[in-house]
Each structure stands twice: as structure tokens, then as C-alpha cells.
Write an enzyme that holds these catalytic residues in place. Sequence first.
Site, PDB file in Angstrom:
ATOM      1  N   GLN A 130      -5.176  22.753 -17.587  1.00 17.47           N
ATOM      2  CA  GLN A 130      -4.553  23.833 -16.805  1.00 17.47           C
ATOM      3  C   GLN A 130      -5.407  24.236 -15.607  1.00 17.47           C
ATOM      4  O   GLN A 130      -4.882  24.730 -14.609  1.00 17.47           O
ATOM      5  CB  GLN A 130      -4.335  25.074 -17.694  1.00 17.47           C
ATOM      6  N   ALA A 152      -2.331  14.950 -14.301  1.00 14.85           N
ATOM      7  CA  ALA A 152      -1.866  15.024 -12.911  1.00 14.85           C
ATOM      8  C   ALA A 152      -0.684  15.967 -12.710  1.00 14.85           C
ATOM      9  O   ALA A 152      -0.565  16.609 -11.662  1.00 14.85           O
ATOM     10  CB  ALA A 152      -1.493  13.619 -12.431  1.00 14.85           C
ATOM     11  N   HIS A 153       0.200  16.060 -13.723  1.00 14.21           N
ATOM     12  CA  HIS A 153       1.444  16.816 -13.473  1.00 14.21           C
ATOM     13  C   HIS A 153       1.255  18.325 -13.464  1.00 14.21           C
ATOM     14  O   HIS A 153       2.199  19.065 -13.212  1.00 14.21           O
ATOM     15  CB  HIS A 153       2.545  16.404 -14.451  1.00 14.21           C
ATOM     16  N   THR A 207      -2.259  -2.389 -19.010  1.00 12.83           N
ATOM     17  CA  THR A 207      -2.138  -2.545 -17.560  1.00 12.83           C
ATOM     18  C   THR A 207      -2.120  -1.172 -16.906  1.00 12.83           C
ATOM     19  O   THR A 207      -1.395  -0.284 -17.348  1.00 12.83           O
ATOM     20  CB  THR A 207      -0.843  -3.310 -17.222  1.00 12.83           C
ATOM     21  N   CYS A 227       5.412  22.975 -25.206  1.00  9.63           N
ATOM     22  CA  CYS A 227       5.519  22.186 -26.434  1.00  9.63           C
ATOM     23  C   CYS A 227       6.015  23.023 -27.595  1.00  9.63           C
ATOM     24  O   CYS A 227       6.651  22.523 -28.498  1.00  9.63           O
ATOM     25  CB  CYS A 227       4.174  21.605 -26.834  1.00  9.63           C
TER      26      CYS A 227
HETATM   27  C1  LIG Z   1      -4.314  23.048 -22.014  1.00  5.93           C
HETATM   28  C2  LIG Z   1      -3.467  21.816 -22.132  1.00  5.93           C
HETATM   29  N1  LIG Z   1      -3.972  20.716 -22.698  1.00  5.93           N
HETATM   30  C3  LIG Z   1      -3.278  19.585 -22.826  1.00  5.93           C
HETATM   31  C4  LIG Z   1      -1.983  19.501 -22.368  1.00  5.93           C
HETATM   32  C5  LIG Z   1      -1.233  18.214 -22.513  1.00  5.93           C
HETATM   33  O1  LIG Z   1      -1.151  17.556 -21.279  1.00  5.93           O
HETATM   34  P1  LIG Z   1      -0.026  16.440 -21.026  1.00  5.93           P
HETATM   35  O2  LIG Z   1       1.257  17.165 -20.844  1.00  5.93           O
HETATM   36  O3  LIG Z   1      -0.462  15.757 -19.771  1.00  5.93           O
HETATM   37  O4  LIG Z   1      -0.043  15.522 -22.186  1.00  5.93           O
HETATM   38  C6  LIG Z   1      -1.387  20.622 -21.769  1.00  5.93           C
HETATM   39  C7  LIG Z   1       0.017  20.591 -21.325  1.00  5.93           C
HETATM   40  O5  LIG Z   1       0.709  21.585 -21.339  1.00  5.93           O
HETATM   41  C8  LIG Z   1      -2.156  21.807 -21.643  1.00  5.93           C
HETATM   42  O6  LIG Z   1      -1.649  22.905 -21.093  1.00  5.93           O
END
Ligand SMILES: Cc1ncc(COP(=O)(O)O)c(C=O)c1O
Length: 390
Positions: free
Chosen positions: A176, A197-198, A234, A321
Site C-alpha cells: 500500500q 504495481a496495481h 517466462t 479481499c
Molecule cells: C497490504 C497488502 N498486501 C498485499 C496485497 C496483495 O497484493 P496483490 O493484490 O498484488 O496480490 C494487498 C492488496 O490489497 C495489500 O493491500
Amino acid sequence: MGIYLDHAATTYTDKAVFEAMRPYFEEFFGNPSSQHGFGRAAEKAVMKARGQVAALIGADSSDIYFTAGGTESDNWAIKGVAEAAGSGHIITSAVEHHAVLETCKYLESRGFDVTYLPVDGKGRVNPDDVRKAIRGDTILISIMTANNETGTIMPVREIGKIAREHDILFHTDAVQAAGHIPLRVDELDVDLMSLSAHKFYGPKGVGALYVRGGITLSKFIHGGGHEKDKRAGTLNTPGIVGMGAAAEIALRDMDKNAAHEQALVKRLSDALLQLPESRLNGDPDNRLPGHLNISFGGIEGEALLTYLDMEGIAISTGSACSSGSSKPSYVLLAMGLSIEEARGAVRITLGRENTEEQIDEVIEKTTASVKRLQEFSPLFAQRRDKGSYV
Ligand SMILES: Cc1ncc(COP(=O)(O)O)c(C=O)c1O
């Protein structure tokens, strides 16, 4: 499409990032491991991106390994240290992302010991608690840089110092924080850092793990010899190029974006905290610039999310999530909120493209929705009638 205020879940891909990626789908599509011109062109682009990502966190580019995102980076960092050590004790916190917590739980099932440290009312781990939790067999400390629900920034520098003094590896999930606040791995005494990256206007499904040179981390994905024989598969050249471009833009515009987001968050929170039974969740001073987590008494955050969604405004109730589950946030409960307060929470995360006009509209719609929901709430009505707002 409406007003997007869920940047902690994901951001859009910057147009310039998308344009930087395009040729690596169409023209320079070679496999970076190939020994011909097509392959060399792709490899050159991957090397450039490695440098751009390294620059974002003050690292050496040879210590950057590309992954498929933050979840993979967290898994690799923690399992990689655990497997290399064979046995031992891990220190983490109760408010980590599921990518860390579930990995630690898995390791517990494999015989490792894990301490989950508590946090204070602002969501911060106390560095003294880290020190006290250290044992002779502690192999890793994993504490996030900033929390995904509240934006609270952890005392990473202090924790890094403690880890270094005790010669224990220190991993931080900076998913974050990276791209939003300045991070330098050497100043923070960080040995392993997860990035995605996102979360900073790059593409989804690509991330990186910083691994300080000289650290023994077991191989994560078995196969070919990619990523110095540590992470086979890859390389996702377009994604990696996108992550590099996004990192460079994030570093260049960091101060400007942070000032813009902070001003809008202040405008929003000043207005919303006027509402009865509202409270700010998280650290008022040490917070990511775009993050705001607020609880409103007597209402369900899920209901407010639905009301605002009908108005075209996108917010969330916690991490992407776990949203959709009606359980109150474990992060907010760990901070000492009551179940009612945790259920009444919403996470509003702003981005660089949000405008004052949008925020004014959000204030108006949120105020109206909260008032309506509180009117329907028997709990709230009872307290209001007794004049005893909590
Ligand atoms: C603190 C934290 N760690 C890990 C992740 C997981 O990252 P990714 O979505 O790139 O798997 C997130 C995604 O919300 C996050 O906020």
C-alpha cells in the site's frame, strides 16, 4: 463511470504506463531469455524496469525480483526465509494483510511458531513489543509498512533497527505504501520488501520482491532458471515494463500527489466527522495520504457502501479481499473498536485524479445517506432520544 474512491483496492493503469507497455505486446514480444534480437530487446526493457522499481525504494537493481503481485511477494518472502531456516519463530502483527497472515498460519501448520503482535488504538505496532517478542530462534520479523484498511504507517524504521541489532531478517509488506510515501530500504534497515504495481497506477498481476543481496531465500517457483534461478517462469515483459514506468512516474510525482490527496482527504474528513457518532479510524498523523477510514454509529458500513454505489460512488468497507463477508474487520477489532463501531466503518481511498468537485459531491451524498441510515437504526434512535450519542 462515477466517482472512484477505492484506490487501496486497485488503481487504473496510467495512460503513459499503458503506452509504454503496448510495444511489448505487439513489436518486442520476444522472450527475454531468448538469445536473439527479439529476446534482447525484451531483456533490455526488463533491465530498465528493474532499475526503475529499484529507484522507487532506493535499492540496487540486482536485488529486485519480479513476481505476479503483492500476494506472491509476501508468500515468497516469508516461506522463503522459513524454508531456508528449516525451523524457528516468526514475529508479525495481528493487522497484516491476508497474504501475510495466511502464509504465517500455513507455516504454523508446518511446525513454525508465530507471534501475532497487537496494535494500539491507532493501529500501530509498538517497537518495544517487537523487541520483547524476540527469541533465540526468531528467524524473521514481518511488519507491514502501512495498513491497507486504515492507512496507518507503522514504525518501520524503529522495527528495522531492532531487527538489525538482533541480526534477524526484516520483511515489510509495502504494497500500500510504495509509490505513495518515500521508502528507502537502507534507511529502514529492510531486508525484504513486497511491492505490487496495481496500487500505484501500474498493471495488475505484476509485483516485485526486494531481497537484500547476500540473503538466502529458498527458491519459490521451480522450473527454468529465470530471476537468478529463484523464480521460474517466462517473464511478463509488458507487465514488468508497466511496473517500471509506473514506479518512475510515482517517484517523480510523489510529493505533488500526496499534497493533493491529503488536501482532499482533509476536506472530506472535516465534513464527515461533523456527523453524529462518527469517528476516524487509524492514525491521524501517520497515515497514507489518500486513506480515510471512518465509522458511523448505528449503521452498517455495507449499507452505506450500497447506498453510495447506487449514486455511482465507489468506496469499500475494508480490504477488497474480505469485502462481501459480513464479518467486522479484524484490523479494526484489533485496534479496540467495538463490533458495532467496526461494522459501521467504511474505507474511502482517494487518488491523484480525484477533484474537489467530486469530493463535495461525495460529502453531500454521504451525509444524506448516513442520516437516512441512522434514522432507520433503532440503536441510534435510542441513544439520540436519551441524548447519549457514543
Ligand atoms: C497490504 C497488502 N498486501 C498485499 C496485497 C496483495 O497484493 P496483490 O493484490 O498484488 O496480490 C494487498 C492488496 O490489497 C495489500 O493491500
